[in-house]
Design an enzyme around this catalytic site. Sequence first.
Site, PDB file in Angstrom:
ATOM      1  CB  SER A 114      -0.871   0.007   1.256  1.00 39.88           C
ATOM      2  OG  SER A 114      -1.522   1.251   1.406  1.00 39.88           O
ATOM      3  CE1 TYR A 172      -4.553  -1.679   4.932  1.00 40.93           C
ATOM      4  CE2 TYR A 172      -3.376   0.325   4.347  1.00 40.93           C
ATOM      5  CZ  TYR A 172      -4.067  -0.809   3.973  1.00 40.93           C
ATOM      6  OH  TYR A 172      -4.274  -1.071   2.640  1.00 40.93           O
TER       7      TYR A 172
END
Length: 241
Positions: A139, A152
């Site tokens: 990501s 995250y």
Amino acid sequence: MTTLAGKNAIVTGASSGIGEATARRLAAAGARVMLVARRLDRLEGLATEIGGGAVPLALDLGAAGAAQALLDAATRQLGKVDILVNNAGILRTSHVDAFDLAELEPLIAINYTAVVEASILFARHMKAQGSGQIVNLSSIGASITAAGTGIYGGLKAALDRFTDVLRIELAGSGVRVGLVAPGTTTTEIFADMKNKGQPGWDEYIPPMVPDDIAKAILFMCEQTGNANAARLHIYATSESF
Ligand code: NDP
């Protein structure tokens, strides 16, 4: 173009978003695709749509032993596995004032443990057959330090390091390993934020669509000869990180 004709592929998180778009791309390129997620109805519908012998598999990747169950099911139903796209993931924002600690373990289990376990088990399977491709979804969050992204993004950063090291450990084995790091892409991943009354990150800028990322994953899977597309960062044109 059937660049992946004769190849067997697994896409986790194929019931929506980037995984669904990836399954479509891989099938259109000629691969037989095993579609993995929990929502079997969606997987069955997608399998019918994309054809090519696509196989739906309902599996909770957050459960203990899920990666081994995936390997067992794949070798039983597909025989050899040429491509593994570890795409399934969840997003829970982690601002210190509001983060629900009960969400920590599922985040680790789905976004990190399941990916690492599947990477290791399938790397061994592919090394034994002398070929294969593992794609792990990272990501933009792995590269930024911003409020709410700590857990995250931290897990994705750890996954980046693991994926790079796996690539190095498999050098010369015939198994390619790479990571694809998307920027903001409009998918159901932001539903949790929106359900909690927060704006989704895909509301701040014009986001990408899942197929933008699926094209990059397909590109990685189509490498031949001595080439390995090891890291692809696909960001929205308005991304400011
Ligand atoms: P979606 O929410 O659209 O899709 C997530 C997929 O993961 C679904 O198919 C879901 O299926 C599956 N999944 C979630 N939990 C489990 C579980 N316990 N077991 C099995 N499958 C599960 O998200 P995206 O398409 O956006 O995300 C795909 C990947 O891309 C993720 O790894 C994400 O971190 C990454 N990414 C996404 C970005 C974005 O902006 N969208 C940006 C950067 C990275 P089901 O619920 O049916 O089980």
